[in-house]
Motif scaffolding. Structure first.
Motif, short mmCIF file in Angstrom:
data_model
loop_
_atom_site.label_atom_id
_atom_site.label_comp_id
_atom_site.label_asym_id
_atom_site.label_seq_id
_atom_site.Cartn_x
_atom_site.Cartn_y
_atom_site.Cartn_z
N GLY A 59 0.81 -1.21 0.00
CA GLY A 59 0.00 0.00 0.00
C GLY A 59 0.85 1.26 0.00
N SER A 60 1.88 1.28 0.82
CA SER A 60 2.76 2.44 0.87
C SER A 60 3.40 2.69 -0.49
CB SER A 60 3.83 2.20 1.93
OG SER A 60 4.73 3.28 1.96
N ASN A 61 3.80 1.62 -1.16
CA ASN A 61 4.40 1.76 -2.49
C ASN A 61 3.37 2.22 -3.51
OD1 ASN A 61 6.84 1.36 -4.18
ND2 ASN A 61 5.48 -0.05 -5.24
N TYR A 62 2.16 1.67 -3.44
CA TYR A 62 1.11 2.07 -4.38
C TYR A 62 0.74 3.54 -4.15
CZ TYR A 62 -3.23 1.99 -7.09
OH TYR A 62 -4.23 2.26 -7.99
N GLY A 63 0.74 3.98 -2.90
CA GLY A 63 0.47 5.39 -2.62
C GLY A 63 1.46 6.30 -3.33
N LYS A 64 2.73 5.91 -3.37
CA LYS A 64 3.75 6.70 -4.08
C LYS A 64 3.47 6.71 -5.58
CE LYS A 64 7.27 5.56 -0.67
NZ LYS A 64 8.40 4.69 -0.37
N ILE A 65 3.05 5.57 -6.12
CA ILE A 65 2.72 5.48 -7.54
C ILE A 65 1.59 6.45 -7.87
CG2 ILE A 65 1.71 3.98 -9.33
CD1 ILE A 65 3.22 1.63 -7.94
N VAL A 66 0.52 6.41 -7.06
CA VAL A 66 -0.65 7.27 -7.31
C VAL A 66 -0.29 8.74 -7.12
CG1 VAL A 66 -2.96 7.87 -6.47
CG2 VAL A 66 -2.34 5.48 -6.83
N ASP A 67 0.51 9.05 -6.12
CA ASP A 67 0.94 10.43 -5.89
C ASP A 67 1.65 10.97 -7.13
OD1 ASP A 67 1.39 12.83 -4.41
OD2 ASP A 67 3.42 12.14 -3.98
N ASN A 68 2.55 10.18 -7.69
CA ASN A 68 3.27 10.59 -8.89
C ASN A 68 2.33 10.66 -10.11
OD1 ASN A 68 5.76 11.23 -10.33
ND2 ASN A 68 5.46 9.23 -11.30
N TYR A 69 1.46 9.68 -10.25
CA TYR A 69 0.55 9.61 -11.39
C TYR A 69 -0.41 10.80 -11.43
CZ TYR A 69 -3.32 7.84 -14.27
OH TYR A 69 -4.32 7.70 -15.21
N THR A 70 -0.83 11.27 -10.25
CA THR A 70 -1.85 12.31 -10.18
C THR A 70 -1.27 13.70 -9.90
OG1 THR A 70 -2.21 11.93 -7.81
CG2 THR A 70 -3.58 10.66 -9.35
N LYS A 71 0.03 13.85 -9.93
CA LYS A 71 0.65 15.11 -9.50
C LYS A 71 0.17 16.32 -10.30
CE LYS A 71 4.76 14.40 -12.28
NZ LYS A 71 5.95 13.62 -12.32
N ASP A 72 -0.27 16.12 -11.55
CA ASP A 72 -0.72 17.24 -12.36
C ASP A 72 -2.24 17.38 -12.39
OD1 ASP A 72 1.90 17.90 -13.05
OD2 ASP A 72 1.91 16.45 -14.69
N TRP A 73 -2.93 16.60 -11.57
CA TRP A 73 -4.40 16.69 -11.55
C TRP A 73 -4.84 17.96 -10.82
CZ3 TRP A 73 -7.27 11.56 -9.94
CH2 TRP A 73 -7.03 10.57 -10.91
N ALA A 74 -5.64 18.78 -11.47
CA ALA A 74 -6.36 19.83 -10.76
C ALA A 74 -7.61 19.18 -10.16
CB ALA A 74 -6.73 20.95 -11.71
N GLU A 75 -8.15 18.25 -10.93
CA GLU A 75 -9.26 17.42 -10.47
C GLU A 75 -9.21 16.11 -11.26
OE1 GLU A 75 -12.99 18.89 -13.13
OE2 GLU A 75 -12.40 20.24 -11.51
#
Length: 195
Positions: A59-75
């Motif tokens: 989970g901790s690793n997947y959280g990092k993946i999602v954080d990076n994947y969504t870094k440019d999301w305004a929404e």
């Protein structure tokens, strides 16, 4: 639950109650997966049931993946999907599910066999999710965590002769989303009748 009700009630669950799942129910789900159709009846799948500290590491690793994947999301690009902060929170704990199940497939040098093995393991994954629904549980077919497959392989000691097909958290749903509309509900565009 009647068969077509199970199909229509299956949802991608992303928020789970902390209630533990009895091992018998996990085995029922995996038995349903094991009865999936497979090319040449080779049944090329395996299942990893992960909980505790290993689940927390994933989970901790997947959280990092999602954080990076969504870094440019305004929404969220899809208005029906969760906002970025909720997505990261979901990823970090797999929605609070008590277990995650990882579906593996054998690998093969022949690309035709490899494709058949992947398709067979995907059928097992679908059976697994439908069985969970029939038992009042939920899951979510996920491939996002495979963005760092090297980490998954290391933490779970997955050998090179196995392909990681998909991952699903499994648990009792805390929230059941409304059904998403079908792109072609009356099947006029996605079905062709040939004679």
């Amino acid at each position: 639950m009647e068969f077509f009700d199970v199909i229509n009630k299956r949802r991608s669950i992303r928020k789970f109650k902390p209630d533990p799942i009895h091992k018998e129910n996990i085995l029922k789900i995996l038995n349903a997966a094991n009865w999936a159709p497979s090319a040449l009846n080779l049944q090329p799948w395996e299942f990893l049931v992960v909980s505790g500290e290993k689940k927390n590491k994933l989970g901790s690793n997947y959280g990092k993946i999602v954080d990076n994947y969504t870094k440019d999301w305004a929404e969220a690009p899809d208005k029906a999907f969760m906002p970025r902060s909720e997505f990261i929170q979901f990823a970090n704990i797999y929605g609070g599910a008590p277990v995650i199940i990882i579906v593996l497939a054998e690998t093969h040098d022949d690309p035709n066999y490899q494709k058949a093995f992947l398709e067979s393991a995907s059928a097992a994954m679908e059976n697994m999710l439908l069985a969970a629904t029939a038992l009042g549980l939920g899951g979510c077919w996920m491939t996002g965590p495979l963005a760092d497959e090297k980490y998954l392989r290391k933490v779970l000691s997955i050998p090179d002769d196995r392909e990681v097909v998909a991952i699903s958290p499994i648990g009792y749903p805390a929230v059941i989303p409304e059904p998403r509309p079908r792109l072609d509900p009356d099947l006029t565009r996605k079905v062709k009748w040939l004679e």
